[in-house]
Design an enzyme around this catalytic site. Structure first.
Site, PDB file in Angstrom:
ATOM      1  N   ASP B 340      -3.318  79.253  51.665  1.00  0.00           N
ATOM      2  CA  ASP B 340      -2.463  79.334  52.845  1.00  0.00           C
ATOM      3  C   ASP B 340      -2.886  80.530  53.667  1.00  0.00           C
ATOM      4  O   ASP B 340      -3.158  81.591  53.119  1.00  0.00           O
ATOM      5  CB  ASP B 340      -1.001  79.498  52.418  1.00  0.00           C
ATOM      6  CG  ASP B 340      -0.389  78.151  52.110  1.00  0.00           C
ATOM      7  OD1 ASP B 340      -0.773  77.176  52.777  1.00  0.00           O
ATOM      8  OD2 ASP B 340       0.459  78.081  51.213  1.00  0.00           O
ATOM      9  N   THR B 415      14.614  80.224  76.371  1.00  0.00           N
ATOM     10  CA  THR B 415      13.904  81.030  77.373  1.00  0.00           C
ATOM     11  C   THR B 415      12.490  81.359  76.950  1.00  0.00           C
ATOM     12  O   THR B 415      11.622  81.582  77.772  1.00  0.00           O
ATOM     13  CB  THR B 415      14.651  82.355  77.614  1.00  0.00           C
ATOM     14  OG1 THR B 415      14.693  83.068  76.376  1.00  0.00           O
ATOM     15  CG2 THR B 415      16.062  82.102  78.098  1.00  0.00           C
ATOM     16  N   MET B 417      11.412  84.022  75.848  1.00  0.00           N
ATOM     17  CA  MET B 417      11.020  85.400  76.170  1.00  0.00           C
ATOM     18  C   MET B 417      12.177  86.325  75.848  1.00  0.00           C
ATOM     19  O   MET B 417      13.304  85.902  75.641  1.00  0.00           O
ATOM     20  CB  MET B 417      10.603  85.530  77.634  1.00  0.00           C
ATOM     21  CG  MET B 417      11.626  85.026  78.624  1.00  0.00           C
ATOM     22  SD  MET B 417      10.923  85.023  80.285  1.00  0.00           S
ATOM     23  CE  MET B 417      12.293  84.380  81.200  1.00  0.00           C
ATOM     24  N   SER B 418      11.841  87.588  75.757  1.00  0.00           N
ATOM     25  CA  SER B 418      12.880  88.587  75.527  1.00  0.00           C
ATOM     26  C   SER B 418      12.601  89.728  76.482  1.00  0.00           C
ATOM     27  O   SER B 418      11.590  89.733  77.174  1.00  0.00           O
ATOM     28  CB  SER B 418      12.820  89.057  74.069  1.00  0.00           C
ATOM     29  OG  SER B 418      11.574  89.671  73.828  1.00  0.00           O
ATOM     30  N   ASP B 563       4.921  77.006  47.649  1.00  0.00           N
ATOM     31  CA  ASP B 563       6.252  77.416  47.236  1.00  0.00           C
ATOM     32  C   ASP B 563       7.353  76.467  47.701  1.00  0.00           C
ATOM     33  O   ASP B 563       8.393  76.372  47.076  1.00  0.00           O
ATOM     34  CB  ASP B 563       6.564  78.850  47.692  1.00  0.00           C
ATOM     35  CG  ASP B 563       6.352  79.042  49.189  1.00  0.00           C
ATOM     36  OD1 ASP B 563       6.006  78.049  49.860  1.00  0.00           O
ATOM     37  OD2 ASP B 563       6.519  80.162  49.672  1.00  0.00           O
ATOM     38  N   ASP B 567       5.664  71.252  49.349  1.00  0.00           N
ATOM     39  CA  ASP B 567       4.374  71.499  48.702  1.00  0.00           C
ATOM     40  C   ASP B 567       4.264  70.756  47.377  1.00  0.00           C
ATOM     41  O   ASP B 567       3.175  70.646  46.808  1.00  0.00           O
ATOM     42  CB  ASP B 567       4.186  72.996  48.409  1.00  0.00           C
ATOM     43  CG  ASP B 567       3.830  73.777  49.656  1.00  0.00           C
ATOM     44  OD1 ASP B 567       3.246  73.170  50.568  1.00  0.00           O
ATOM     45  OD2 ASP B 567       4.153  74.968  49.718  1.00  0.00           O
TER      46      ASP B 567
END
Lengths: 546, 728
Positions: B340, B415, B417-418, B563, B567
């Site tokens: 992974d 949105t 975005m921050s 995990d 999987d």
């Protein structure tokens, strides 16, 4: 001279093994059947397109061989009623059993002297036929094993009847015609004469038996059979008249065994794997030829030192080295034809011949049998060495797991078990007393007989009277078990391998085509196989020769 | 930080003397006291019923019993010395196994304390979402819990059995099984729902559905595994045993059939005097047994099971539980590793790597704006922006709480975005900053009257092209059109040393495949940087399973870690499936190994341990077989030089006498077992390399060494024992 003789053989084999191997490869992999072959399949009721699982293949081998043994036995017992019997009596029961088994197992151990026991028809229609088909069986089994390596997720390992027919019709017959013609040019006789009465130089009368010698001689060597027309085999001037026919005969007995690894390489798609197998065979063979020659040339003893070499038992028209090379070649190939008397070799020289057979007839071994024997040793080597690279061992992509190693180990167990048990039984039962000599040399004579029979070599040390019920029966058993038990195991291994899916090679895979691996197979062969016999050898050739 | 080295004292209670407390992960040091402690076990194993599994040593024991009888009948110093050393050979072999088992037993004892019976509170008639009081509770002893029972576990209580959390969230102390003291979070739903019996809830309350059958808990299995109880022989071990048995039979035949030949030879040399080795009755029984024991592969026969147990033990020391020895061996055979991306190849999260400004703006300004907008962003990406701005431009981190005029706008999926809104409290015009996905921020700029330049688009494309994630930073000051300031380049950070690791793997012939949910372009960039051979982008669990099947169809063995519940099919399909201990119980059931540290990188170590296990077996087999050459040279002349004096030529070691030679070979044969116990337990040194190099190296050490060492050893022993009265 010696060097030239050996070098010319090596060069000739190196030149021929490639085209012959390629031809053999095309024969066993061909899709089409010739008209003659189609006729044979119709006659015996076989569908040539049907493939067999290993079990069916093994049953076919066994059935064919069982019928051959019974047929040959009957032939020998009834020869006085047949044509061209030359007036000989039927062969005694234990002798007929021994000879029937001997020729069907490609051993050609001969307790009798051919010219004074067998008629021409038995020689030609009985023994010579087996010379062809027993050789073809060996090659067929080897090819089936190679198919096991080459195939992926397959249930079948080929068709025994097709393999048998093709190898006989397309390979052995034409090659023996060619070989026989060359021998006839060299002076080997070929007729159906019942014998010529002559007056010798000293005024005595002698009957000289002629016969179909050249044709027998060709397949005798080509098929690594070894059963001579005459008692003295290739030492007889009608079988092997000159130094160059001697060279040709050695070449014939080595040529197919040394070409088969090429078939292996071609079939598994990695020619270099075949080269590695040839290299193992050649290393062992050259070492053996060198040792035999060295011991014969520098033999101890008053007479050998006076004349410069151990000449007793050797034909003067072949010098010491030509005799030694023939002896090494014949014991290394499970042929067993001889042009000199191994009993008369120096103790250590004779010991080398004994060890040649003890190696299990793998360098290069009998036709087919040598290849499958050596592949088994390669499997065992891979198993020990493969673990050392941190992977489940693989050979040409096939994993060597518990089933594979079980079959390989059993294979590897059988010939030594037969030799050791047989030899011990001869001494324990007092049957060793038919040996000519006492002490270590007598021990060698007995050990040699069982080694030769169990490994399907067929050469005799001589100096041992084996025309007794005990010897004929015991050696017959050794030949039978020593031939067919390994064949069953080899075919079972072929089946197990064919079912597997190959693992692709990576840098983490043990390389099995490099000199290091070649050296390891040689080492395993010498340490594991030859050392098993060291205690027995110590009391025979070593006690005598050191 | 994960405590990989497990040096912290934990409730796992590693007992003194167990390797872990010495910090010796190889576990190679063999404490002489450990040998002494294992001696009673070793003697107990002399029972033929326990020895029959090991045919080679059984033959030695039968031989020892036989010589004992002979020595009683005809006592001599030589006979008793041989007998004693033959018994010691068997004891030494048993000792190797006992020591290996003893190590596991110490760990099992520690685990048992965690299994102490607890009282569980079972819920009857509980359904999901049921209000307290709508169901009944009863107390029941933990061992009586059945699959499907629902129990409630409060803070401070021990979880009574393995199961899945079906309601609630709690912090759990799992040190009893992992040895790691930091608590972990377990909650219902998702991939963090599995709990293990014997672990302790530290806070909150969870409702657990029991998934184990009585007596088959994880801890029970762990105990069984580390103790080596019902240890199954692995496929390679079985194969090796078959070959050793075959060799033993051959040598047995060689020795037994020697007798008639010896009698014949003795009759021939009737004048030769009787010796300890050979009389008129042939070779003496004692010497025949001595020859047999020296020839059969006792060294590997004695150490084979210890090597297997120690291999499992090495995994346990690395906190990996293999559910079968077969899996450990398969690990050595693996051709393809599926790794992974996140957590294995890259550090868990993307990090800011660079601030790229548009024309007319300095990188410092971008950094300042980016930092301001990220102050309240507690995600790792947000933190990395703040840290990068500080490191590269010396911008001090500002505490969000100390900025009264700032209002932070959190990230939402809508949105994308921050940012931060700074009101004009101190006279400056109000300023709003946004950072986020390029499309979203550009749109925001346009909405506020700005026209983002083409340059922004170019930078964004460039960053995407190299597999990074671009975050556009823009500002809107009151009275001006909004404008894009620049771009933050977020990138995956490949763990240090991964490229070297993958190069090693390639040399070992192992292909590495990176599994990632990223798009192919990003995946390609990371794959190139990390040096993996291949990658699977935008991977779904089905893709993973299909990839494993394709590899296996090509004859390759596949190893992977996982995990999540999704999987599980891939873990079950893989030849080596390592489940993370933090994972779901479905994943743990499906895999054939469990990593208690939940460290996906462990897979690489597991492969190395598998290889080391096989190499150790192969090396000792080679050594054992190579030893025979010297033993022949010691024993054959000793046996027969009395009959045929010329055979003394074979006594190339010039051993002092026949008795001394035979006894020296037997003693060497016994001592070499003890001498190799540490190697068997520690494993042969393994360095990743191509097979041909490994072979050359190991063949030189164990093949050539196996030929030479016994010549020296036997000679040395002979030099010492020739002074023993009655021997020479």
């Amino acid at each position: 001279m010696t060097v030239l003789f050996i070098v010319s053989l090596v060069v000739a084999l190196a030149a021929v093994h490639r085209p012959l191997g390629d031809y053999l490869y095309r024969v066993v992999c061909a899709e089409r059947h010739s008209r003659v072959e189609r006729g044979i399949y119709r006659l015996i009721g076989v569908n040539p397109a049907a493939e067999q699982s290993w079990g069916v293949y093994a049953r076919a081998v066994l059935a064919f061989s069982a019928v051959s043994v019974l047929f040959l036995y009957a032939f020998l017992r009834l020869q006085n009623h047949l044509w061209l019997s030359l007036g000989f009596d039927p062969v005694v029961a234990h002798g007929a059993w021994n000879t029937a088994v001997s020729f069907v197992t490609n051993t050609n151990w001969q307790w009798y002297s051919g010219e004074s026991t067998l008629g021409h028809l038995v020689q030609m229609a009985g023994l010579a036929v087996q010379n062809f088909v027993s050789a073809a069986v060996g090659i067929a089994v080897a090819v089936a094993l190679v198919r096991g390596f080459a195939r992926s997720r397959a249930g079948a390992v080929g068709n025994f009847w097709v393999d048998l027919t093709r190898i006989t019709v397309r390979v052995l017959l034409p090659l023996s015609v060619l070989a026989a013609l060359v021998l006839m040019i060299g002076g080997v006789v070929q007729n159906l004469s019942a014998g010529t009465e002559i007056t010798t130089l000293t005024g005595g009368d002698q009957s000289i038996t002629g016969g179909p010698v050249a044709s027998q001689e060709a397949i005798k060597n080509l098929g690594t059979n070894g059963g001579g027309f005459y008692n003295v085999n290739s030492a007889h001037p009608f079988e092997n008249p000159t130094a160059w026919t001697n060279w040709w005969e050695i070449f014939l007995l080595l040529v197919i065994p040394f070409s088969l690894p090429r078939v292996f390489g071609r079939m598994v798609g990695q020619v270099r794997q075949g080269h590695a197998i040839v290299a193992v065979m050649a290393t062992l063979a050259l070492a053996s030829v060198a040792l035999t020659t060295a011991f014969e040339v520098s033999g101890h003893g008053t007479v050998p030192q006076a004349v410069g070499a151990a000449l007793e038992g050797k034909e003067v028209r072949f010098d010491v080295s030509n005799s030694a090379t023939f002896a090494a070649a014949t014991t290394l190939t499970s042929t067993g034809s001889v042009n000199s008397f191994h009993d008369s070799y120096t103790a250590l020289g004779g010991g080398v011949l004994l060890v040649n057979m003890m190696l299990g007839e793998v360098a290069p071994g009998g036709v087919g049998a040598g290849l499958y024997g050596l592949l088994i040793l390669a499997v065992i080597t891979v198993f020990v060495a493969g673990l050392m690279v941190g992977r489940t061992p693989e050979y040409v992509g096939k994993k060597i797991g518990s089933r594979e190693i079980k079959l390989a180990s059993l294979y590897f167990l059988i010939p030594p078990a037969l030799v050791l048990i047989g030899t011990a039984a001869a001494f324990a039962t007092g049957n060793h007393r038919t040996a000519l000599n006492a002490g270590p040399h007598g021990l060698s004579e007995v050990l040699y007989a069982f080694t030769s029979a169990s490994n399907n070599n067929g050469s005799a040390f001589a100096g041992l009277t084996v025309n007794t019920p005990w010897w004929n029966t015991a050696l017959g058993l050794c030949m039978l078990v020593g031939r067919f038990a390994p064949i069953i195991l080899v075919l079972a291994l072929a089946g197990a391998l064919a079912r597997q899916q190959p693992t692709p090679a990576s840098p983490g895979t043990l390389p099995t085509h490099r000199p290091l691996f070649v050296g390891m197979v040689v080492g395993v062969t010498v340490v594991l196989v030859a050392l098993t016999f060291l205690p027995a050898l110590a009391l025979g050739p070593l006690a005598e020769g050191l | 930080m994960r405590e990989k080295d497990m040096t912290v004292a934990t409730p796992h209670a590693r007992t003194p003397g167990s390797p872990a407390t010495h910090g010796n992960r190889g576990g190679g040091l063999l404490d002489p006291r450990q040998l002494l402690r294992s001696l009673p076990d070793a003697l107990g194993k002399l029972d033929p019923r326990s020895l029959w599994r090991n045919p080679v040593m059984l033959i030695v024991e039968i031989g020892a019993a036989f010589t004992t009888v002979l020595a009683v009948a005809q006592p001599s110093v030589f006979a008793w010395a041989i007998t004693a050393w033959l018994w010691l050979t068997v004891v030494f072999a048993n000792l190797a196994e006992a020591v290996a088992e003893g190590r596991g037993r110490a760990q099992a004892a520690a685990l048992r304390t965690a299994r102490a019976d607890t009282v569980a509170t079972r819920l009857l008639d509980w359904t999901a979402g049921a209000a307290p009081g709508s169901y009944r509770t009863e107390s029941v002893l933990a061992p009586h819990l059945r699959q499907g029972d629902i129990v409630v576990v409060e803070a401070g209580e021990t979880i009574p059995g393995d199961g899945d959390v079906v309601d609630g969230i709690a912090s759990v102390d799992e040190s009893a099984i992992t040895g790691e003291s930091a608590p972990v979070i377990r909650e219902s739903g998702g991939d963090r729902s599995a709990v293990t019996g014997g672990t302790k809830v530290l806070s909150d309350r969870i409702i657990v559905r029991i998934t184990q059958k009585p007596g088959e808990s994880f801890i029970d299995r762990m105990i069984a595994l580390v103790e080596g109880a019902n240890r199954q022989k692995t496929p390679n071990e079985i194969a090796l045993n078959i070959m050793l048995a075959a060799l033993t039979i051959i040598f047995l035949l060689a020795v037994v059939t020697l007798q008639p030949l010896a009698i014949f030879s003795n009759d021939f040399q009737a004048a030769a005097a009787d010796s300890a080795a050979i009389t008129d009755d042939g070779v003496t029984g004692i010497v025949l047994v001595a020859l047999l024991v020296c020839l059969i592969p006792t060294t590997i026969g004695a150490l084979l099971s210890a090597i297997g147990i120690a291999g499992m033990d090495r995994l346990v020391q690395r906190n990996v539980l293999a559910m079968s020895g077969r899996a450990v061996e398969a690990a050595g055979d693996v051709n393809t590793l599926l790794l992974d991306k996140t957590g294995t190849i890259t550090l868990g999260n993307r990090q800011a790597a660079e601030f790229l400004a548009v024309e007319g703006v300095t990188a410092g300004q971008v950094a300042d704006a980016a930092q301001l907008s990220s102050l309240a962003d507690e995600t790792p990406e947000g933190r990395s922006v703040v840290v990068l701005a500080k490191n590269e431009f010396g911008l001090r981190e500002r505490e969000p709480g100390l900025m009264p005029h700032a209002t932070f706008v959190p990230f939402t999926a809508q949105t994308r975005m921050s940012g931060v809104d700074l009101t004009s409290g101190d006279g400056a015009p109000a300023r709003r900053i946004r950072k986020g996905a390029a499309a979203a921020v550009m749109q925001w700029v346009r909405q506020h009257g700005g026209h983002p330049t083409e340059q922004v688009g170019q930078v964004v494309d460039e960053i995407s092209g190299v597999g990074g994630t671009p975050l556009v930073v823009a500002e809107h000051v009151d009275g001006q059109p909004a404008r894009a300031l620049g771009v933050i380049h977020l990138k995956d950070v490949v763990k240090a040393g991964m490229r070297e690791r993958f190069d090693e793997m390639r040399r070992m012939g192992i292909r590495t495949v990176m599994i990632t949910g990223d798009n192919p372009r990003t995946a390609q960039a990371i794959a190139d940087e990390a040096g993996v051979d291949d990658f699977l982008a935008e991977a779904t669990p089905e893709d993973k399973l299909a990839l494993i099947r394709t590899e296996q169809a090509g004859g390759r063995l596949v190893a992977m870690t996982g995990d999540g519940t999704n999987d599980a099919p891939a873990l079950a399909q893989a030849d080596v499936g390592v489940a993370m201990n933090t994972g779901t119980s479905a994943a743990k059931e499906a895999g054939n190994m469990i990593d208690l540290d939940s460290d996906p990188t462990k897979l690489i170590e597991i492969v190395e341990i598998g290889k080391q296990l096989l190499i150790t077996r192969g090396a000792l087999t080679t050594f054992s077989i190579a030893n025979d050459i010297a033993k022949y040279f010691a024993i054959i002349p000793a046996m027969f030089a009395g009959l045929y004096p010329s055979l003394d030529v074979l006594n190339i070691m010039r051993l002092s006498g026949p008795e001394s030679a035979i006894l020296s070979a037997v003693i060497f044969n016994a001592i070499v077992i003890v001498a190799l116990i540490p190697l068997a337990l520690r494993g042969v040194r393994y360095r990743p390399a191509a097979a041909s190099r490994l072979l050359r190296r190991n063949l030189l050490i164990y093949g050539l060494g196996g030929i030479i060492v016994p010549f020296l050893g036997i000679k040395l022993i002979d030099l010492l024992i020739q002074f023993v009265p009655g021997i020479s």
